[in-house]
Design a protein around this motif. Structure first.
Motif, short mmCIF file in Angstrom:
data_model
loop_
_atom_site.label_atom_id
_atom_site.label_comp_id
_atom_site.label_asym_id
_atom_site.label_seq_id
_atom_site.Cartn_x
_atom_site.Cartn_y
_atom_site.Cartn_z
N ASP A 43 42.83 37.79 25.40
CA ASP A 43 43.07 36.76 26.41
C ASP A 43 43.07 37.50 27.73
N VAL A 44 41.88 37.96 28.12
CA VAL A 44 41.73 38.91 29.21
C VAL A 44 40.91 38.29 30.33
N PHE A 45 41.54 38.19 31.48
CA PHE A 45 40.86 37.64 32.65
C PHE A 45 41.14 38.51 33.85
N GLY A 46 40.11 38.72 34.66
CA GLY A 46 40.26 39.32 35.98
C GLY A 46 40.20 38.16 36.95
N GLY A 47 41.35 37.71 37.43
CA GLY A 47 41.38 36.46 38.19
C GLY A 47 41.16 35.32 37.21
N SER A 48 40.13 34.55 37.40
CA SER A 48 39.84 33.43 36.51
C SER A 48 38.63 33.68 35.62
N ARG A 49 38.18 34.94 35.53
CA ARG A 49 36.94 35.25 34.79
C ARG A 49 37.15 36.40 33.81
N VAL A 50 36.46 36.32 32.67
CA VAL A 50 36.45 37.43 31.71
C VAL A 50 35.56 38.52 32.29
N PRO A 51 36.06 39.76 32.40
CA PRO A 51 35.25 40.85 32.95
C PRO A 51 34.01 41.14 32.10
N ALA A 52 32.92 41.45 32.77
CA ALA A 52 31.63 41.67 32.10
C ALA A 52 31.70 42.73 31.00
N HIS A 53 32.45 43.81 31.21
CA HIS A 53 32.46 44.89 30.21
C HIS A 53 33.13 44.47 28.90
N ALA A 84 46.62 47.79 28.69
CA ALA A 84 45.58 48.77 28.99
C ALA A 84 44.25 48.05 29.13
N ASP A 85 43.24 48.74 29.65
CA ASP A 85 41.91 48.16 29.64
C ASP A 85 41.53 47.90 28.18
N ALA A 86 41.17 46.67 27.88
CA ALA A 86 40.92 46.27 26.48
C ALA A 86 39.84 47.11 25.82
N ARG A 87 38.74 47.32 26.50
CA ARG A 87 37.64 48.07 25.88
C ARG A 87 38.02 49.53 25.67
N GLU A 88 38.62 50.14 26.67
CA GLU A 88 39.03 51.54 26.53
C GLU A 88 40.03 51.69 25.38
N TRP A 89 40.98 50.77 25.30
CA TRP A 89 41.98 50.84 24.23
C TRP A 89 41.32 50.69 22.87
N LEU A 90 40.40 49.73 22.73
CA LEU A 90 39.72 49.52 21.44
C LEU A 90 38.89 50.74 21.04
N GLU A 91 38.20 51.31 22.01
CA GLU A 91 37.36 52.48 21.71
C GLU A 91 38.18 53.68 21.27
N ALA A 92 39.45 53.75 21.69
CA ALA A 92 40.32 54.87 21.31
C ALA A 92 41.17 54.57 20.08
N THR A 93 41.14 53.35 19.59
CA THR A 93 41.98 52.92 18.47
C THR A 93 41.46 53.49 17.15
N THR A 94 42.37 53.82 16.27
CA THR A 94 42.00 54.28 14.93
C THR A 94 41.24 53.17 14.21
N PRO A 95 40.07 53.46 13.66
CA PRO A 95 39.30 52.43 12.95
C PRO A 95 40.13 51.78 11.84
#
Length: 169
Positions: free
Chosen positions: A33-43, A13-24
């Motif tokens: 270990d998240v890359f869009g192509g060869s770059r870590v996405p800005a968000h 899943a999108d890492a940020r969306e998943w984290l924001e929805a995760t139980t604290p």
């Protein structure tokens, strides 16, 4: 593939969306270990993202992120400053040539709310088939050298690897 019964859950899943929805406090270890192509996405490089990761972790949980940069570490330094705003403990792991600024390469950021055994981590990294150095404490503070944390408005993708890095180009 992970063996059955490993106790590890992979979330596609999108890492940020998943984290924001995760139980604290529900995550023991978080590996980014998240890359869009060869770059870590800005968000995935801002203080709100770091807060979401910190919120998801248990009190003694550990966050590890695979980042890539090279001297003068214009991406890595702000990332360390960003994660220092929400985590009490930080360390970086990288090949010595990368940390010396001799080449572009991977740097693993390790962060936690609680102290972790950097001596054991240092021994394991030094004994690896591809030895790496662990920096923490004052060495990480020197690496940050006054870099500012990154907000969503200033967030950028990680740098494009130079031709030939990681077999690219």
């Amino acid at each position: 593939p992970l063996p059955d019964g490993s106790g590890t859950t992979v979330h596609g899943a999108d890492a940020r969306e998943w984290l924001e929805a995760t139980t604290p406090g529900s995550v023991d270890v978080l590996i980014a270990d998240v890359f869009g192509g060869s770059r870590v996405p800005a968000h995935l490089t801002s203080v709100p993202y770091a807060r979401a990761a910190a919120r998801a972790l248990r009190a003694d949980g550990v966050y590890a992120a695979n980042l890539a940069d090279g001297a003068p570490f214009d991406f890595l330094r702000p990332q360390l400053a960003t994660f220092a705003t929400v985590f009490a403990e930080l360390a970086v792991i990288a090949e010595p040539a990368v940390l010396r600024g001799r080449r572009f390469g991977n740097v693993v950021l390790v962060a936690s709310h609680a102290p972790f055994d950097t001596a054991a981590l240092t021994r394991r990294c030094a004994a690896d088939a591809f030895p790496a150095r662990v920096e923490h404490g004052a060495a990480v503070a020197r690496l940050v050298r006054g870099a500012a944390p990154v907000g969503d408005d200033e967030a950028v993708d990680s740098p494009e690897p130079p031709d030939g890095s990681f077999g690219i180009g």
